[in-house]
Design a protein around this motif. Structure first.
Motif, mmCIF file in Angstrom:
data_model
loop_
_atom_site.group_PDB
_atom_site.id
_atom_site.type_symbol
_atom_site.label_atom_id
_atom_site.label_comp_id
_atom_site.label_asym_id
_atom_site.label_seq_id
_atom_site.Cartn_x
_atom_site.Cartn_y
_atom_site.Cartn_z
ATOM 1 N N PRO A 20 0.886 -1.118 -0.211
ATOM 2 C CA PRO A 20 -0.154 0.009 -0.154
ATOM 3 C C PRO A 20 0.783 1.156 -0.016
ATOM 4 C CG PRO A 20 0.129 -0.953 2.128
ATOM 5 C CD PRO A 20 0.947 -1.939 1.227
ATOM 6 N N LYS A 55 -0.892 5.705 -3.261
ATOM 7 C CA LYS A 55 -0.934 6.977 -2.267
ATOM 8 C C LYS A 55 0.496 7.466 -1.500
ATOM 9 C CE LYS A 55 -2.090 4.138 1.785
ATOM 10 N NZ LYS A 55 -3.189 4.021 3.141
ATOM 11 N N GLY A 59 6.923 4.677 1.534
ATOM 12 C CA GLY A 59 6.933 4.717 2.986
ATOM 13 C C GLY A 59 8.088 4.122 3.525
ATOM 14 N N ALA A 61 11.777 1.785 3.794
ATOM 15 C CA ALA A 61 12.203 0.441 3.703
ATOM 16 C C ALA A 61 10.811 -0.558 4.053
ATOM 17 C CB ALA A 61 13.240 0.157 4.696
ATOM 18 N N ASP A 62 10.744 -1.802 3.454
ATOM 19 C CA ASP A 62 9.735 -2.450 3.908
ATOM 20 C C ASP A 62 9.887 -3.165 5.306
ATOM 21 O OD1 ASP A 62 7.934 -5.013 1.757
ATOM 22 O OD2 ASP A 62 7.761 -4.555 4.070
ATOM 23 N N ILE A 63 8.949 -2.574 6.083
ATOM 24 C CA ILE A 63 9.183 -3.099 7.763
ATOM 25 C C ILE A 63 8.992 -4.502 7.746
ATOM 26 C CG2 ILE A 63 8.519 -2.556 9.940
ATOM 27 C CD1 ILE A 63 7.909 0.122 9.151
ATOM 28 N N LYS A 64 8.109 -4.945 7.049
ATOM 29 C CA LYS A 64 7.707 -6.472 6.933
ATOM 30 C C LYS A 64 9.032 -7.485 6.443
ATOM 31 C CE LYS A 64 2.772 -5.557 6.050
ATOM 32 N NZ LYS A 64 2.027 -4.574 5.332
ATOM 33 N N GLY A 102 13.504 5.396 3.950
ATOM 34 C CA GLY A 102 14.218 4.978 3.025
ATOM 35 C C GLY A 102 13.695 5.540 1.521
ATOM 36 N N GLU A 105 15.406 8.810 1.701
ATOM 37 C CA GLU A 105 16.871 8.638 1.385
ATOM 38 C C GLU A 105 17.036 8.386 0.024
ATOM 39 O OE1 GLU A 105 16.995 5.417 4.445
ATOM 40 O OE2 GLU A 105 18.655 6.938 5.252
ATOM 41 N N PRO A 124 11.314 8.562 9.842
ATOM 42 C CA PRO A 124 10.535 8.352 11.236
ATOM 43 C C PRO A 124 11.427 6.998 11.818
ATOM 44 C CG PRO A 124 9.470 7.312 9.153
ATOM 45 C CD PRO A 124 10.703 8.134 8.681
ATOM 46 N N GLU A 125 12.600 6.605 11.222
ATOM 47 C CA GLU A 125 13.305 5.510 11.571
ATOM 48 C C GLU A 125 13.378 5.588 13.224
ATOM 49 O OE1 GLU A 125 13.979 7.221 9.153
ATOM 50 O OE2 GLU A 125 14.696 5.956 7.561
ATOM 51 N N PRO A 132 18.108 6.760 10.350
ATOM 52 C CA PRO A 132 18.056 6.607 8.946
ATOM 53 C C PRO A 132 19.354 5.828 8.519
ATOM 54 C CG PRO A 132 17.623 8.755 9.697
ATOM 55 C CD PRO A 132 17.991 8.058 10.637
ATOM 56 N N GLY A 133 19.406 4.548 7.901
ATOM 57 C CA GLY A 133 20.252 3.818 7.582
ATOM 58 C C GLY A 133 20.590 3.840 5.971
ATOM 59 N N PHE A 274 4.908 -1.414 16.111
ATOM 60 C CA PHE A 274 4.337 -0.948 14.685
ATOM 61 C C PHE A 274 3.527 -2.183 13.908
ATOM 62 C CE2 PHE A 274 4.501 1.525 11.091
ATOM 63 C CZ PHE A 274 4.233 0.795 9.889
ATOM 64 N N ARG A 278 -1.163 -2.303 14.004
ATOM 65 C CA ARG A 278 -1.926 -2.358 12.890
ATOM 66 C C ARG A 278 -2.558 -3.556 12.708
ATOM 67 N NH1 ARG A 278 1.588 1.040 12.869
ATOM 68 N NH2 ARG A 278 1.664 3.006 11.526
ATOM 69 N N LYS A 282 -7.439 -5.711 13.009
ATOM 70 C CA LYS A 282 -8.017 -6.662 11.908
ATOM 71 C C LYS A 282 -8.633 -7.897 12.802
ATOM 72 C CE LYS A 282 -4.328 -5.954 8.557
ATOM 73 N NZ LYS A 282 -4.190 -4.750 8.814
#
Ligand code: T1G
Length: 697
Positions: A20, A55, A59, A61-64, A102, A105, A124-125, A132-133, A274, A278, A282
């Motif tokens: 998303p 949208k 957002g 790096a993929d946190i997942k 990211g 970045e 927001p790291e 921020p890496g 985090f 979310r 669900k």
């Protein structure tokens, strides 16, 4: 999904496409790298634009992916950004909506950045216990200067792009547009196609007239806010490296600091939070697109502390509220309390006068149930006694329009029994707020056996609208939070019987990170509340053994701060908890009556027995299906019971300790004759996961 590639005229457009929010997962990173190769190999292409579909620009790096091999699989984010900088053809980022972490970045690696007004810009790291890496700590100061860059990095908060675009001397954005950022970026790319050398942020110099003094000041400022979290101070270290080292050396410093933070328990806790936040929204058997009922008018029954606080939540969200009471003076008292709360916020500058007036204009009161008939949602917050609830729900059933949701704020009573007082059990649900209801984020949404799915979906939606963290609970005594806190309180009492003092227990668990230990909390909330619940439970569960100390305390009227004395003594008008010789003597006598010789109990045992009692009961709650997942248990404790954020919640903490070690500790506690061997049998779910070397999450 990855990144799409097309050529418009003589400009290549690479579009991140990973809904998303275009998280920079491996497939997306690969897509960008391949797009760059294609563009640089195509003689017709003169420039390259990078943008995001849907949208977000991205957002981040993929946190997942964190913790999985994919997160570091080549091309990793650093390699992609280097590829952008190495491109023969100029690169322009077309930034819109959300550009974070990211994602920002990545944009900073481009030669140019065109941004659309209204875009949220953030690094927001730090909120994930990281920094921020992928060059953010080295490139952002070069385009924004130390102060603005450090504020963004240490706060992690989003800033509107147009604010940054207007900052004096900024080089973050080359062009700010109101709309159609992609068209604008393509036109900009065509203008710059032949400019050589194309500018690179890495070639800018980061300078500060009083660098040493500024960063010392920054460390002092940040040091105070990060008692339990190392990341903010590491952010300062990384940003300062931009001013003291060559670019590549600064990048190496950033990488070392980032990698070290990635493995800290605090970062794991915040990343867990985090995802947990979310996940809690669900409901496994309620599709996320379930149609919801419109909530335009809310009725609240009861103008006491809870009713008033509950009402404020809806007034704050701009939803009209009618409060019903049985007596005018109760109504007047309740409204006066709401006014007092708002006026205190106005005085502190937290609420503007006009907002206060707007909210009060949405509030009406009544002594007549008929005035609630058009309410879309009615929440009762009356005395916690089933007979009283029965009268209220029977009347609501008669008076309120069909399709309205009837909610109970009960904290311990059976929602199924309450629903059965009506002819519409499908419209009945529990909405358990936590006191003070206008402050505490947690809302336990208690689903009865017959609660309709659209009612649940509606309550979750309205709960989010009034800024609550909603967690769904099944029906059991105490739902999720209070059922677990009962075991925690039992352990606290047993610890006193065995030799600990109230202040030792409180200090140990407060050192672990709780804002307040069980005894200071009891004195604050009122020890008589637990006393009433224990009396009721001793009838329902005669086998449940408690330490008698809490009852003995109440029998001599020591309810806590409200009676000037509880587990601790208090100087009138002050809240400082003073160890009480009266309580010490009472405990000593009680121990003697039990024939217990007091023993020295370590802080470690205190913390383990208190926290692992939550873990064991929480595991039972998950395996019974009362909670949908272990991370919901963590959300309840982090947002409703003051569990320390940096520990991630009881279940996350248990994962960090290792479930094998938790189960082993429980087996030790089971051998203690003064404890509860049956309770300390590891819950089957916990025992299974421990045996398999697995974790709750
Ligand atoms: N990675 C993966 N999934 C993400 C994601 C991300 N970065 N951000 C959001 N999602 C998912 C989220 O889990 C949810 O999924 C859905 O998107 C909607 O989220 C190297 C290492 C972007 C402002 O910390 O702040 O870059 O539940 O409900 O209210 O330096 O999401 O639907 O399955 O929040 O519109 C840094 C975190 C990463 C941004 C959108 N980036 N995200 O808010 O939607 S670390 C972040 C947000 C990093 C680099 C470092 C918000 C949002 P699901 P949502 P929203």
């Amino acid at each position: 999904m990855s990144a799409n590639y097309e050529v418009r005229g003589n400009v290549a457009v690479i579009t991140l496409d990973n809904p998303p929010v275009n998280g920079l997962g491996h497939a997306t990173r690969l897509g960008i790298a391949q797009g760059l190769e294609k563009a640089n190999a195509d003689a017709n292409v003169k420039a390259i634009v990078i943008t995001g579909a849907g949208k977000a620009f991205s957002g981040g790096a993929d946190i997942k992916e964190f913790g999985s091999p994919k997160a570091l699989a080549e091309p990793n984010l650093l390699s992609v950004i280097l590829a952008i900088e190495a491109s023969d053809k100029p690169t322009v980022a077309a930034i819109h909506t959300v550009c974070m972490g990211g994602g920002l970045e990545l944009a900073l690696g481009c030669n140019y950045r065109v941004v659309q007004a209204g875009t949220q810009i953030a690094l927001p790291e730090v909120k994930l216990g990281l920094l921020p890496g992928a060059g953010g700590t080295q490139r952002l100061p070069r385009v924004l200067g130390a102060e603005n860059a450090l504020n963004i990095i240490v706060s992690g908060e989003p800033v509107p792009a147009e604010m940054l675009a207007k900052a004096p001397g900024q080089k973050l954005f080359d062009k700010l547009v109101d709309a159609n950022v992609l068209d604008a970026a393509i036109a900009f790319a065509q203008e710059k196609a032949d400019v050589r050398p194309a500018p690179l942020v890495r070639n800018l110099k980061a300078q500060h007239p009083q660098r040493e003094a500024y960063f010392q000041f920054a460390r002092n400022m940040v040091g105070g806010m990060s008692k339990n979290f190392p990341a903010p101070l590491r952010c300062v270290d990384a940003v300062e490296a931009a001013f003291t080292k060559k670019f590549d050396d600064g990048m190496r410093a950033e990488r070392e600091l980032f990698t070290a933070l990635m493995f800290t328990p605090e970062s794991k806790a915040l990343r867990h939070l985090f995802m947990a936040e979310r996940a809690a929204s669900k409901i496994p058997d309620v599709p996320s697109d379930t149609p919801t009922r419109e909530i335009k008018k809310v009725g609240v029954i009861g103008a006491g502390t809870m009713g008033g606080g509950i009402s404020m939540n809806f007034l704050n969200a701009g939803i009209p509220v009618t409060i019903l009471e049985t007596k005018q003076e109760a109504l007047d008292r309740g409204v006066a309390t709401i006014r007092k709360n708002y006026e205190a916020q106005v005085k502190k500058g937290k609420l503007k006068q006009d907002k206060y007036d707007q909210r009060m204009a949405l509030l009406s009161t009544t002594l007549n149930y008929a005035d609630l008939k058009d309410s879309d949602l009615v929440i009762e917050a009356v005395f916690e006694e089933l007979g009283v609830k029965e009268a209220v729900f029977k009347t609501l059933d008669e008076v309120v329009k069909p399709g309205a949701i009837l909610a109970s704020n009960t904290s311990t009573l059976d929602v199924n029994k309450i629903a059965a007082f009506t002819k519409r059990p499908q419209d009945v649900v529990g909405m358990h707020f936590f006191s003070p209801a206008n402050v505490m984020k947690l809302l336990e949404v208690v689903r009865g056996e017959k609660t309709a799915k659209d009612v649940l979906a509606t309550v979750m939606q309205i709960g989010k609208k009034i800024k609550k963290t909603c967690v769904v609970s099944g029906v059991c005594d105490g739902f999720i939070g209070n059922r677990m806190i009962e075991q925690y309180s039992r352990q606290a009492g047993f610890l006193l019987d065995e030799g600990a003092s109230p202040e030792q227990v409180d200090k140990a668990i407060e050192k672990f990170g709780f804002a307040m230990g069980p005894f200071r909390m009891g004195d604050l909330a009122g020890n008589d509340i637990g006393w009433a619940i224990r009396k009721r439970r001793s009838v329902e569960k005669p086998g449940m053994r408690y330490s008698k100390t809490a009852d003995l305390l109440c029998e001599i009227g020591r309810y806590g701060q409200k009676t000037g004395a509880g587990w601790y003594d208090y100087v009138p008008g002050k809240r400082d908890a003073i160890p009480s010789p009266v309580v010490t003597e009472m405990i000593d006598k009680h121990r003697a009556s039990l024939g217990i010789t007091p023993r020295k109990i370590s802080d470690e045992e205190i913390v383990q027995r208190l926290v692992f009692s939550l873990v064991n009961e929480g595991a039972k709650i998950v395996e019974e299906g009362i909670a949908a997942r272990a991370s919901d248990i963590d959300m309840v404790y982090l947002t409703g019971y003051g569990f320390p954020m940096h520990r991630g919640g009881p279940m996350q903490y248990a994962d960090e300790v290792g479930l094998f070690n938790v189960a082993a500790a429980m087996k030790r506690f089971a051998k203690n004759p003064n404890d509860d061997a049956e309770f300390w049998q590891p819950a089957p779910l916990l025992a299974k996961l421990a045996a398999e070397g697995k974790t709750f999450s």
